[in-house]
Design an enzyme around this catalytic site. Structure first.
Site, PDB file in Angstrom:
ATOM      1  N   SER A 144       0.874  -1.180   0.000  1.00 47.18           N
ATOM      2  CA  SER A 144       0.000   0.000   0.000  1.00 47.18           C
ATOM      3  C   SER A 144       0.908   1.226   0.000  1.00 47.18           C
ATOM      4  O   SER A 144       2.091   1.116   0.358  1.00 47.18           O
ATOM      5  CB  SER A 144      -0.843  -0.020   1.278  1.00 47.18           C
ATOM      6  OG  SER A 144      -1.447   1.230   1.514  1.00 47.18           O
ATOM      7  N   TYR A 157      -1.698  -0.852  10.642  1.00 51.15           N
ATOM      8  CA  TYR A 157      -1.817  -1.150   9.203  1.00 51.15           C
ATOM      9  C   TYR A 157      -0.502  -0.782   8.496  1.00 51.15           C
ATOM     10  O   TYR A 157       0.042  -1.571   7.710  1.00 51.15           O
ATOM     11  CB  TYR A 157      -2.994  -0.365   8.616  1.00 51.15           C
ATOM     12  CG  TYR A 157      -3.245  -0.656   7.150  1.00 51.15           C
ATOM     13  CD1 TYR A 157      -3.721  -1.901   6.749  1.00 51.15           C
ATOM     14  CD2 TYR A 157      -3.003   0.305   6.170  1.00 51.15           C
ATOM     15  CE1 TYR A 157      -3.959  -2.168   5.398  1.00 51.15           C
ATOM     16  CE2 TYR A 157      -3.241   0.047   4.824  1.00 51.15           C
ATOM     17  CZ  TYR A 157      -3.721  -1.195   4.447  1.00 51.15           C
ATOM     18  OH  TYR A 157      -3.946  -1.468   3.114  1.00 51.15           O
TER      19      TYR A 157
HETATM   20  P1  NDP Z   1     -11.500  -5.970  -0.006  1.00 52.76           P
HETATM   21  O1  NDP Z   1     -12.004  -5.860   1.390  1.00 52.76           O
HETATM   22  O2  NDP Z   1     -12.453  -5.800  -1.129  1.00 52.76           O
HETATM   23  O3  NDP Z   1     -10.744  -7.372  -0.205  1.00 52.76           O
HETATM   24  C1  NDP Z   1      -9.986  -7.969   0.804  1.00 52.76           C
HETATM   25  C2  NDP Z   1      -9.809  -9.441   0.465  1.00 52.76           C
HETATM   26  O4  NDP Z   1      -8.947 -10.019   1.459  1.00 52.76           O
HETATM   27  C3  NDP Z   1     -11.124 -10.209   0.484  1.00 52.76           C
HETATM   28  O5  NDP Z   1     -11.145 -11.082  -0.606  1.00 52.76           O
HETATM   29  C4  NDP Z   1     -11.058 -10.971   1.785  1.00 52.76           C
HETATM   30  O6  NDP Z   1     -11.736 -12.225   1.639  1.00 52.76           O
HETATM   31  C5  NDP Z   1      -9.559 -11.213   1.911  1.00 52.76           C
HETATM   32  N1  NDP Z   1      -9.180 -11.529   3.277  1.00 52.76           N
HETATM   33  C6  NDP Z   1      -9.273 -10.746   4.380  1.00 52.76           C
HETATM   34  N2  NDP Z   1      -8.878 -11.436   5.471  1.00 52.76           N
HETATM   35  C7  NDP Z   1      -8.528 -12.678   5.038  1.00 52.76           C
HETATM   36  C8  NDP Z   1      -8.036 -13.839   5.679  1.00 52.76           C
HETATM   37  N3  NDP Z   1      -7.855 -13.900   7.022  1.00 52.76           N
HETATM   38  N4  NDP Z   1      -7.756 -14.936   4.935  1.00 52.76           N
HETATM   39  C9  NDP Z   1      -7.967 -14.913   3.586  1.00 52.76           C
HETATM   40  N5  NDP Z   1      -8.431 -13.845   2.925  1.00 52.76           N
HETATM   41  C10 NDP Z   1      -8.704 -12.742   3.653  1.00 52.76           C
HETATM   42  O7  NDP Z   1     -10.311  -4.895  -0.098  1.00 52.76           O
HETATM   43  P2  NDP Z   1      -9.217  -4.584  -1.219  1.00 52.76           P
HETATM   44  O8  NDP Z   1      -9.466  -5.336  -2.469  1.00 52.76           O
HETATM   45  O9  NDP Z   1      -9.122  -3.122  -1.267  1.00 52.76           O
HETATM   46  O10 NDP Z   1      -7.907  -5.126  -0.486  1.00 52.76           O
HETATM   47  C11 NDP Z   1      -7.002  -6.031  -1.085  1.00 52.76           C
HETATM   48  C12 NDP Z   1      -5.601  -5.681  -0.600  1.00 52.76           C
HETATM   49  O11 NDP Z   1      -5.264  -4.378  -1.065  1.00 52.76           O
HETATM   50  C13 NDP Z   1      -5.417  -5.657   0.906  1.00 52.76           C
HETATM   51  O12 NDP Z   1      -4.181  -6.256   1.221  1.00 52.76           O
HETATM   52  C14 NDP Z   1      -5.378  -4.165   1.243  1.00 52.76           C
HETATM   53  O13 NDP Z   1      -4.635  -3.900   2.406  1.00 52.76           O
HETATM   54  C15 NDP Z   1      -4.705  -3.623  -0.007  1.00 52.76           C
HETATM   55  N6  NDP Z   1      -4.914  -2.205  -0.312  1.00 52.76           N
HETATM   56  C16 NDP Z   1      -6.161  -1.667  -0.435  1.00 52.76           C
HETATM   57  C17 NDP Z   1      -6.320  -0.321  -0.749  1.00 52.76           C
HETATM   58  C18 NDP Z   1      -7.670   0.320  -0.899  1.00 52.76           C
HETATM   59  O14 NDP Z   1      -7.761   1.574  -0.821  1.00 52.76           O
HETATM   60  N7  NDP Z   1      -8.739  -0.421  -1.152  1.00 52.76           N
HETATM   61  C19 NDP Z   1      -5.152   0.558  -0.967  1.00 52.76           C
HETATM   62  C20 NDP Z   1      -3.887  -0.122  -0.827  1.00 52.76           C
HETATM   63  C21 NDP Z   1      -3.779  -1.444  -0.527  1.00 52.76           C
HETATM   64  P3  NDP Z   1     -12.632 -12.974   2.744  1.00 52.76           P
HETATM   65  O15 NDP Z   1     -13.213 -11.942   3.646  1.00 52.76           O
HETATM   66  O16 NDP Z   1     -13.638 -13.704   1.908  1.00 52.76           O
HETATM   67  O17 NDP Z   1     -11.670 -13.903   3.417  1.00 52.76           O
END
Ligand code: NDP
Length: 269
Positions: A144, A157
């Site tokens: 990020s 975070y």
């Molecule tokens: P979402 O919340 O849409 O997606 C997050 C994903 O992570 C989901 O598919 C969720 O699946 C999965 N996840 C969370 N916890 C677990 C776990 N314990 N085991 C397996 N899977 C897990 O958010 P984003 O798409 O935005 O986030 C994706 C990545 O991008 C993250 O690492 C986030 O930190 C990073 N990011 C996001 C930004 C933003 O502004 N959106 C900016 C910069 C980085 P499920 O709950 O089904 O397990």
């Protein structure tokens, strides 16, 4: 010449929404066989059906990346079905954004570290030996902008995302001579379900990245696929975050002044 992704096996963690979900569609469109991993099986099932109905191939594997046994099972399942993993998109993660003293020690602090940092490291540990054995592979780690620039409300975070950056840099230097690429991707704010899981800090809720500056999940996913085709060390998006990060590291007193002003104004304890 960009790499062809045809028939590559791509393991995507966090595929049930946001960047992971969109990347799954795009990798499948490139001819990859996509392995969809996350906890919410019904979301993965629906995504797999969409990919299959568009002529692609998708395999669902349930995983909580905070559970080592589940990671082992996920990787073994992919190897049993396909015999290899060509691209690992380490994407699962979430952010609990609040003043540090408000974070719950278990649910917010430990779990963020377990998922965002340890989970990513342990998934990589489980996959890497198979890439080393084949002398090929590409690991794309989702960090990020918070992996470069640590703002108030982002303490834990940012710690996890700085950690991902350090891990990514060191690993890249360890394995490049074995034919394995390791890339770090550093997005700023994007419209996904991320904001549904950040907790209930009212200041954070009113200081979201303005809608016009937020990237779409599709755009971020396109950059992930672009990196898979043309591997590179680092990608910071959107582009204008690069000078912001440069200013933060070269003028730390000014960056502190702005951010401490924010904290002094809103951190009413
Ligand atoms: P979402 O919340 O849409 O997606 C997050 C994903 O992570 C989901 O598919 C969720 O699946 C999965 N996840 C969370 N916890 C677990 C776990 N314990 N085991 C397996 N899977 C897990 O958010 P984003 O798409 O935005 O986030 C994706 C990545 O991008 C993250 O690492 C986030 O930190 C990073 N990011 C996001 C930004 C933003 O502004 N959106 C900016 C910069 C980085 P499920 O709950 O089904 O397990």
């Amino acid at each position: 010449m960009p790499n062809s992704l045809e028939n590559k096996i791509v393991l995507i963690t966090g595929a049930s929404s946001g960047f992971g979900e969109h990347a799954a569609h795009l990798f499948a469109r490139e001819g990859c066989k996509v392995v969809l991993a996350a906890r919410r099986l019904e979301r993965l099932q629906a995504l797999a059906e969409e990919i299959q109905s568009a002529g692609g191939e998708a395999l669902i594997v349930p995983v909580d990346v905070a559970q080592r046994a589940e990671i082992e099972l996920m990787v073994q399942t992919v190897l049993d079905v396909y015999g290899q993993i060509d691209i690992l998109f380490n994407n699962a993660g979430f952010g609990r954004l609040d003043w540090f003293e408000n974070l719950d020690p278990g649910r917010d602090i430990e779990t963020q570290i377990d998922v965002n940092l340890l989970g990513l490291i342990q998934v990589t540990r489980a996959v890497l030996p198979h890439m080393i054995a084949r002398r090929t592979g590409h690991i794309i780690n989702m960090s990020s902008v918070a992996g470069w620039l640590a703002a108030p409300l982002y303490s834990v975070y940012a710690a996890t995302k700085f950690g991902v950056r350090g891990f990514t840099e060191a690993l890249r230097r360890e394995v490049r001579h074995m034919g394995i690429h390791v890339s770090g991707i550093y997005p700023g704010g994007a419209a996904t379900e991320f904001s549904l899981h950040t907790g209930d800090n009212s200041i954070k809720r009113s200081f979201k990245t303005p809608a016009g500056l937020r990237m779409t999940a599709e755009f971020v996913a396109e950059q992930v696929v672009r990196i898979a085709k043309r591997p590179r060390r680092t990608l910071i998006i959107p582009w204008w975050m690069r000078p912001v990060i440069w200013l933060n590291s070269h003028f730390p007193a000014t960056a502190d002044w702005f951010q401490m002003h924010f904290a002094r104004k809103y951190h009413n304890v």
